[in-house]
Structure formats: structure tokens, C-alpha cells
Scaffold this active site. Structure first.
Site, mmCIF file in Angstrom:
data_model
loop_
_atom_site.group_PDB
_atom_site.id
_atom_site.type_symbol
_atom_site.label_atom_id
_atom_site.label_comp_id
_atom_site.label_asym_id
_atom_site.label_seq_id
_atom_site.Cartn_x
_atom_site.Cartn_y
_atom_site.Cartn_z
ATOM 1 N N GLU A 522 -16.080 66.892 -95.975
ATOM 2 C CA GLU A 522 -16.880 65.732 -96.388
ATOM 3 C C GLU A 522 -17.080 65.712 -97.901
ATOM 4 O O GLU A 522 -17.012 64.657 -98.528
ATOM 5 C CB GLU A 522 -18.229 65.719 -95.659
ATOM 6 C CG GLU A 522 -18.138 65.638 -94.134
ATOM 7 C CD GLU A 522 -17.242 64.511 -93.618
ATOM 8 O OE1 GLU A 522 -16.981 63.550 -94.369
ATOM 9 O OE2 GLU A 522 -16.770 64.608 -92.465
ATOM 10 N N ASP A 586 -9.091 67.496 -95.535
ATOM 11 C CA ASP A 586 -8.818 68.700 -94.736
ATOM 12 C C ASP A 586 -8.303 69.840 -95.615
ATOM 13 O O ASP A 586 -8.764 70.980 -95.518
ATOM 14 C CB ASP A 586 -7.756 68.405 -93.663
ATOM 15 C CG ASP A 586 -8.349 67.713 -92.439
ATOM 16 O OD1 ASP A 586 -9.588 67.670 -92.304
ATOM 17 O OD2 ASP A 586 -7.554 67.214 -91.608
#
Ligand SMILES: [Zn+2]
Length: 681
Positions: A522, A586
Site C-alpha cells: 500500500e 507487490d
């Protein structure tokens, strides 16, 4: 029922693929208990016959994948779903007790749930609850009379023609502004109307048949329903023609067009906007973001070229479509047949309680969430998570300081943005007040419509006011997380701060590879291809030098090429551009989590369950992504969803990391060691 979460937060923010419809599993696989392990890893998920250097996903998840077939009522099944199911069991207990009555605190969620569960009463009413709306639609005689009924439908959550609401002004993100977005198309995404492969054509035929069936359930004679369905398909296709494709929608500059209401009127002369604004009860609107001007031009032309009867059939279809989940059984079944089975491959409808838990969460999420948090999320978990968040933010600071490809000027701006990121953990500080929402026992559809109206008005009330950054875009029991680029904050609902993502009992390596990587993911979104276009305050503003922007784009292209080479299913590849933001997050996120892990508690060198600290970290990451997905759902995911399939979220990332290569002593010529290792962050 409800608009999907990120309809106006244009960024598809969630951590994991959210697929509506067919969302829960059968009891047989309920919360599969972990095999005993010292580390918290699920040892019986491993496929020890696989070589981690050849296919790490298979090594980490192979036995899980083999032993956890997709339940009949699901289109996919993974670790996220397992946890969401456990959370839903908790919600069920809360709701059943609330439905029993006696506690004024929980009366609304209890009444809502009990009404939804009362299938007999719902079936007995048939289409009667829709009568008033259908009469109003029937009374329309010319296209110029549409505005009030469109306003009424939008208020109760029926998505016709376009979407309307409130969102931060991209260029002054402290202020809420009205927003008009494209909408009113029943297929999942624009390109579904145009792809010409056999599977896509078949889906369109099934869609038209579905629309016809829904109309006939409303009492429209079959021949007329068939003809109307064709007309509705033409209408929606005309709208879709004006709409941006899914990759273009990721570019914030393409969906920000601040116009006056007069300019919008010029764009769509066929629709009386002032009447519409009056109908929804909007505050004075001086400017609004018309996300896709071309769409609104197409909308106007479509209104012009479509007969009134066809426009009315279109409205009826969407009324039936959005009400179906809380209507009588024939509507529920037909809705599932297309959206559950044809689109995503689910075989069976979920048990009613699971659907009702989901709808209560969607409509009264912060009332239900409050009870959930009381039971499932203590201050210790919150403090622990916050500590980890701070460590990962420190890792990004260190990473920024040591970057070789970025000039000092841009680095300073990046640092300012990083320091301004707000961390939101678990649940909102101020719970939403639902006192203005009336929930009536025995009125499932009415409850749903009033809940939508409550939310729609809440959004309209914001227009022109300061943005409230303390608000949450996800409910507390949700197993997911998000970054909001317009607010520059990271949000982790209580629902995800549990095993397999996090446990006080787990080894640090497993926690850092799990929730640590989620936090890193995030945080990295603030600096991905989309997030990097917003500054510390959430404004869409260039803060990169041209040279640094180019260096970023070159690095990002490596990820576009890497993931674009993966096959999702059959002849459908992963879309490297669509998934770029998520893949950046990611890759960056796992690296940041590893940095934090190694800097802190990390490497005592102790082996647990036969794995070194670094190996446990990578396995922690691998095992949160164990999942199976039906072919239909895989196809839909690759064509619409910004997240890569789970296997590539694991292998795509680790094959870019020399740290992984070292942890598992992989030889240079093995598949998990890419010749060109991509790195943005
Ligand atoms: Zn994400």
C-alpha cells in the site's frame, strides 16, 4: 445493490482482486485449520516435491492448491477467502443475536439482517415492491421527461446512464467536488461490448438472453422482452463506445475534466441537468469533474437516437438488475445464472445467510463493524501493526536515500510525500451515524433502497466541503487494504490483521512476509505509475523532474514486459499495463518488508520448521496467495482487474529479487532467477 467501492476513487485501490457475485464458500472448507508449525507457516500447504527455484508458488502452495478445490458457490478460493469466511462467521453470530432483538444498539443491523433472511416474505411479495417505480417509468412519454426518474433511480442505487456523487478535486484534494462518471452498462467492462473472439460473443448472447429473462420476470411479454433486450444491448453498446478502456482509466489526467454545469449542458444538450440536480437534491454546483467528456457526448446522442419505449425498457432492466439480490427467488436465480455462472463460473448460489451478511456489511458496515472490532481486534494488534508500519516507512526512507536513478530534487519531494502519509489501522476513529437511516423489519428491498439513498445523500452533502480524511473506504471486517492517492493515506481494516497475514504467535518472518508486505504494497502505491502523479497533499501535480520521470518510466516498462509475458488462461495474457500499479506495489512492497525485517528482529539465523529466517519470510509471502480460480473467473480477472493472478504475484516478484535467489540457493539459470530483474523501488 451498492456501487462498487472504487467507482469514484478512480484508482482501483484494493490489495486483492474483488469480484462481486458468488462470494462465499461451502462449509466443508471452513477456515481450514493450520497444521501445527512453530513458525506460523502452513506446512501442509507446501509441495515439497517442487523445486522452489523452478516454481516458488508451487513449492509454497502446491498442496494447498491440490487440497482446496473451489467450493461450488465460489468462482475462486484462496487464503483471503478463507479468512473472510471466518470473519463472516463472526458477523453471522453478531447478526443473529442482533436479530433476536432486545439491544437498541444493534437493532438496525438486526432488523436489516432479519428482513434479508426472510425469504418467504420476500417471495410472497413477488414484484409488488417494484410497482411504484415501474409505474413511474411507465408514465414517461418523452425523453425530455427522464431527468426526475433518473434522479430517483440514482438516489436508491440504480445505476442508469451515468454515475453521480462527490470526490476530492484532483487538483485541490482538500475540497470535495461533484463528479459525473460514466455508468449504466451491465457488463463488467467497456471492452466486453466489442471483443470479437468466440467466448466474448457467447457472453454477449448470454447477456442479451439474461436481460430478456429479467424483463419477462417483470411481466413483460416474451416477444417484447426479447426485442427490448436487443435494443438495450444496442443502447449500452453505444454508451460503451464513448467510454474509455480499462487501461486509459488508470491515467488520472484522462479522467479529470473540471467543467461548469453549463459546459456539461453543452456536452449533453439532450439531458436537462438542472432538473436532474434538483431531483437529487444537490447543493449548488459551480463546477464538477466530468470524468469522460466523450462518454457524456455519446450519452446525449444515444438519448436522441433511442426510442422512448427502448429507453423505458432500459430503465426497467436496470431496476430489476440492481434490485435482484433482495427480490423473490426467480430474480435471485436468474441474476446468479449470468453474473455468477456465465461470467465467473460459480456453480451454486451461496447460502442465504452469507449473502445477507454481505449485504448488511455493504449497507450498514460501520454499525456491524463496530461489533466486529469489539470481538476481534484488540489494542495490542493495533499497536503491533502500527509499529510494523513505522518500520516499513523507515525502510522506504532508507531506500529513497540510496537510490541511484533519482536526482536529489525529486528525492526531496518524495521524502516530503512519504513523511506526509497517514496510517489508518483497524477501524475509523469516528463511527458513522446511521440515525437518519430507517430500517424496517420485513422490508428487505426498501431497506436496501433507503440505505443506498442514505449513502447517496451523504455523498451529495459533502460537495463543496472540506475532505474528511478520517473516513474509511472499507468496512472493518474486510480482508483487504488500500492506498488513497487523493488523501495520501494507507488503510488496513481489522479484517486483514489476522492469520495468515498476522499473528502474535507467528514467527516474525511470517508476519513480515504477510502483513509486512501488505503494508509495503500500500505504501508503494503512493509511488507507483499512478500514485507518483499525486503530491504529499493528494493533489494531481507534477513533482518529478523530466529526467527522473523518464528513469521511472523506463524501470516500470521492465515490469510491463515481464508481466505481459505471463499467460492468464488459454490465449489471454496478463495485461502488463493494466497491472503495472499493482505489480509495482507487490515488488516494492515485498522489498520494503524484507528491509524492515532484516533491520529489526530478523536474522538470528535460527532455523524453524526447517527454514531459515529469509526462507520463512518468502514463504510467508507465497502462502498468503495460495488460491484456485475457475477459468471463467480467470478470464474476467485478466480482462478487467488491475491485479495479476496469484501465481504471478508470487513468482513475478521473487524472480526479480537476488535476495530470494540467495535465500533458496537458486542457480542463475533457474526460472525463479530472471535474466533481467526488474526493480522500480
Ligand atoms: Zn494494490
Amino acid at each position: 445493490m451498492k456501487r462498487p467501492l472504487c467507482v469514484f476513487v478512480f484508482v482501483s485501490c484494493p490489495l486483492a482482486a474483488v469480484i462481486t457475485y458468488a462470494q462465499t464458500r461451502t462449509a466443508a472448507t471452513a477456515g481450514a485449520a493450520s497444521a501445527p508449525s512453530q513458525s506460523g507457516l502452513q506446512l501442509d500447504a507446501l509441495d515439497r516435491s517442487a523445486d522452489p527455484c523452478t516454481d516458488f508458488f508451487q513449492f509454497a502452495c502446491g498442496s494447498w492448491v491440490a487440497n482446496n478445490p473451489i467450493p461450488a458457490d465460489r468462482s475462486s478460493w484462496g487464503r483471503f477467502d478463507e479468512l473472510q469466511d471466518r470473519n463472516n462467521e463472526t458477523l453471522k453470530t453478531i447478526l443473529e443475536s442482533a436479530a433476536g432483538g432486545g439491544d437498541p444498539q444493534s437493532q438496525k443491523i438486526g432488523d436489516y439482517y432479519a428482513s434479508c433472511m426472510d425469504e418467504k416474505a420476500i417471495d410472497a411479495k413477488g414484484i409488488a415492491p417494484l410497482d411504484p417505480l415501474l409505474k413511474k417509468i411507465g408514465a414517461v412519454t418523452t425523453a425530455s421527461e427522464l431527468a426526475p426518474i433518473v434522479a430517483e433511480l440514482h438516489t436508491i442505487g440504480v445505476d442508469v446512464f451515468f454515475g453521480f456523487g462527490s470526490e476530492a478535486d484532483f487538483k485541490d484534494a482538500s475540497l470535495e467536488m461533484a463528479i459525473a462518471d460514466r455508468g449504466g452498462m451491465g457488463l463488467p467492462e467497456r471492452d466486453y461490448y466489442f471483443r470479437d473472439d468466440a467466448k466474448s460473443k457467447e457472453l454477449r448472447e448470454q447477456y442479451v438472453a439474461h436481460v430478456a429473462k429479467m424483463l419477462s420476470l417483470l411481466g413483460v411479454p416474451q416477444a417484447q422482452a426479447d426485442a427490448s433486450a436487443q435494443a438495450i444491448m444496442r443502447l449500452e453498446t453505444a454508451l460503451a463506445k464513448g467510454a474509455l478502456d480499462v487501461v486509459s482509466r488508470r491515467d488520472p489526467t484522462k479522467i479529470y475534466h473540471k467543467l461548469t454545469p453549463e459546459a456539461l449542458q453543452t456536452l449533453t444538450p439532450q439531458f436537462p441537468w438542472q432538473q436532474y440536480f434538483k431531483g437529487i437534491g444537490a447543493p449548488p454546483i459551480y463546477a464538477l469533474n466530468v470524468t469522460e467528456p466523450d462518454f457524456f457526448r455519446a450519452l446525449g446522442q444515444t438519448l436522441d437516437s433511442t426510442s422512448v419505449d427502448d429507453l423505458k425498457a432500459y430503465l426497467r432492466w436496470h431496476v430489476a438488475h440492481s434490485s435482484a439480490p433482495v427480490l423473490a427467488k426467480p430474480f435471485v436465480d436468474e441474476n446468479f445464472k449470468f453474473y455468477g455462472t456465465a461470467l465467473t463460473g460459480a456453480k451454486e448460489l451461496r447460502p442465504r445467510w452469507k449473502r445477507c451478511v454481505q449485504y448488511t456489511d455493504g449497507d450498514l458496515g460501520e454499525a456491524l463493524g463496530q461489533a466486529f472490532v469489539k470481538e476481534k481486534f484488540g489494542p495490542e494488534a493495533k499497536a503491533d501493526t502500527l509499529k510494523m508500519v513505522h518500520e516499513i516507512e523507515a525502510a522506504l526512507e532508507k531506500d529513497l536515500n540510496t537510490l541511484t536513478w533519482m536526482t536529489d530534487a525529486t528525492k526531496r519531494e518524495a521524502m516530503t510525500k512519504l513523511h506526509a502519509v497517514a496510517d489508518k489501522i483497524g477501524y475509523p476513529d469516528n463511527w458513522r451515524d446511521y440515525s437518519a437511516l430507517r430500517v424496517a423489519r420485513g422490508d428487505a428491498l426498501g431497506n436496501s433502497q433507503r440505505a443506498n439513498a442514505f449513502e447517496f445523500r451523504r455523498q451529495l452533502n459533502k460537495i463543496g466541503k472540506t475532505v474528511d480524511k478520517s473516513e474509511w473506504g472499507m468496512t472493518p471486517p474486510t480482508v483487504n487494504a488500500y492506498y488513497n492517492p487523493l488523501q495520501n493515506n494507507i488503510n488496513f481494516p481489522a479484517g486483514i490483521l489476522q492469520p495468515p497475514f498476522y499473528s502474535v504467535k507467528s514467527d516474525a518472518g511470517v508476519n513480515y512476509g504477510g502483513v509486512g508486505a501488505v503494508v509495503g504494497h500500500e505504501l508503494t502505491h503512493g509511488f507507483d505509475d499512478q500514485g507518483r502523479q499525486f503530491d504529499a497533499r493528494g493533489n494531481l501535480k507534477e513533482w518529478w523532474t523530466a529526467q527522473d520521470a523518464k528513469a521511472f518510466t523506463d524501470r516500470a516498462q521492465c515490469l510491463v514486459d515481464e508481466y505481459g509475458g505471463f499467460t492468464a488462461i488459454d490465449d489471454v495474457k496478463v495485461n502488463g499495463k493494466l497491472t503495472l500499479g499493482e505489480n509495482t506495489a507487490d515488488n516494492g512492497g515485498l522489498r520494503l518488508a524484507l528491509m524492515a525485517y532484516m533491520a529489526g528482529v530478523a536474522a538470528t539465523g535460527k532455523t524453524l520448521d526447517g527454514f531459515t529466517p529469509e526462507q520463512r519470510f518468502f514463504l510467508g509471502w507465497g502462502q498468503i496467495w495460495c488460491a484456485n480460480r475457475r477459468p471463467e473467473a480467470m478470464r474476467m480477472m485478466a480482462q478487467t482487474n488491475p491485479h495479476s493472478p496469484e501465481k504471478y504475484r508470487v513468482n513475478g516478484v521473487v524472480s526479480n529479487m537476488p535476495e530470494f535467489q540467495r535465500a533458496f540457493s537458486c542457480k542463475a539459470d533457474t526460472p525463479m532467477v530472471r535474466q533481467t530483474q526488474c526493480r522500480v523501488w
